[in-house]
Design an enzyme around this catalytic site. Structure first.
Site, PDB file in Angstrom:
ATOM      1  N   ILE A  13       2.382  69.563  30.751  1.00 19.74           N
ATOM      2  CA  ILE A  13       1.178  70.165  30.166  1.00 19.74           C
ATOM      3  C   ILE A  13       0.551  71.090  31.213  1.00 19.74           C
ATOM      4  O   ILE A  13       0.063  70.643  32.235  1.00 19.74           O
ATOM      5  CB  ILE A  13       0.171  69.093  29.711  1.00 19.74           C
ATOM      6  N   HIS A  14       0.611  72.365  30.934  1.00 15.71           N
ATOM      7  CA  HIS A  14       0.036  73.391  31.813  1.00 15.71           C
ATOM      8  C   HIS A  14      -0.646  74.408  30.909  1.00 15.71           C
ATOM      9  O   HIS A  14      -0.740  74.187  29.703  1.00 15.71           O
ATOM     10  CB  HIS A  14       1.129  74.025  32.696  1.00 15.71           C
ATOM     11  N   GLY A  15      -1.112  75.488  31.450  1.00 11.81           N
ATOM     12  CA  GLY A  15      -1.877  76.472  30.695  1.00 11.81           C
ATOM     13  C   GLY A  15      -1.264  76.885  29.370  1.00 11.81           C
ATOM     14  O   GLY A  15      -1.907  76.812  28.325  1.00 11.81           O
ATOM     15  N   ALA A  18      -1.022  73.899  26.941  1.00 12.59           N
ATOM     16  CA  ALA A  18      -2.343  73.458  26.488  1.00 12.59           C
ATOM     17  C   ALA A  18      -3.010  74.455  25.554  1.00 12.59           C
ATOM     18  O   ALA A  18      -3.679  74.066  24.598  1.00 12.59           O
ATOM     19  CB  ALA A  18      -3.243  73.197  27.694  1.00 12.59           C
TER      20      ALA A  18
END
Length: 162
Positions: A13-15, A18
């Site tokens: 889960i990263h930019g 997300a």
């Protein structure tokens, strides 16, 4: 359980995940399926903290993910599966979870891996798992971001010498 998206992205889960992929999936829950991450309390905590507001995040190994998928309590849930590698996707499918398509988004370069695209590097066991997935009729959707055009992953593997 309604599987909205299955994605391989070892950044988890990263930019992008997300803000873009979570919206694209429209799921209530992100389930990170990784034996390695499930066994690492610090990484588990960080991944949960990175989840977008309003979306539940769980980190489990394959066996627990399969049990949850088969539990009637979760039959009305919408889910976005997030994996670090294709072997665990294959294991889920072989244990009866009907994943029809897997988005291949990011597998970082490490020693022993061959770079297939700018964002995907693989070793032979990954290639073997991808080919088994393909043989099972699973769509291999190679896209880093949702707006990218889908490209033929098998041709990328062949270009890289696999």
């Amino acid at each position: 359980m309604d599987i909205r998206l299955a994605r391989i992205d070892d950044r988890l889960i990263h930019g992008q995940v997300a803000t873009v992929w979570a919206k694209e999936a429209g799921a209530e829950r992100i389930i990170v399926v990784s034996k390695e991450v499930a066994g690492d309390q610090i990484r588990k905590t960080l991944v949960k903290q990175a989840a977008p507001p309003g979306i539940k995040a769980n980190i489990v190994d394959v066996d627990k993910a399969v049990r949850v998928y088969n539990n009637p309590k979760y039959s009305n849930e919408t889910v976005f599966y997030l994996f670090t590698n294709p072997s665990e996707v294959l294991e889920m499918i072989e244990k009866g979870v009907p994943i029809q398509s897997v988005n291949i988004g990011g597998m970082q370069y490490q020693t022993g891996r061959v770079q297939v695209t700018k964002s995907v590097s693989v070793e032979q066991k990954d290639v073997d798992a991808f080919r088994k997935l393909s043989d099972l009729g699973v769509e291999l959707d190679l896209r880093v971001v949702a707006t990218d055009a889908k490209s033929d992953f098998e041709s990328k593997l062949k270009e890289a010498g696999f």
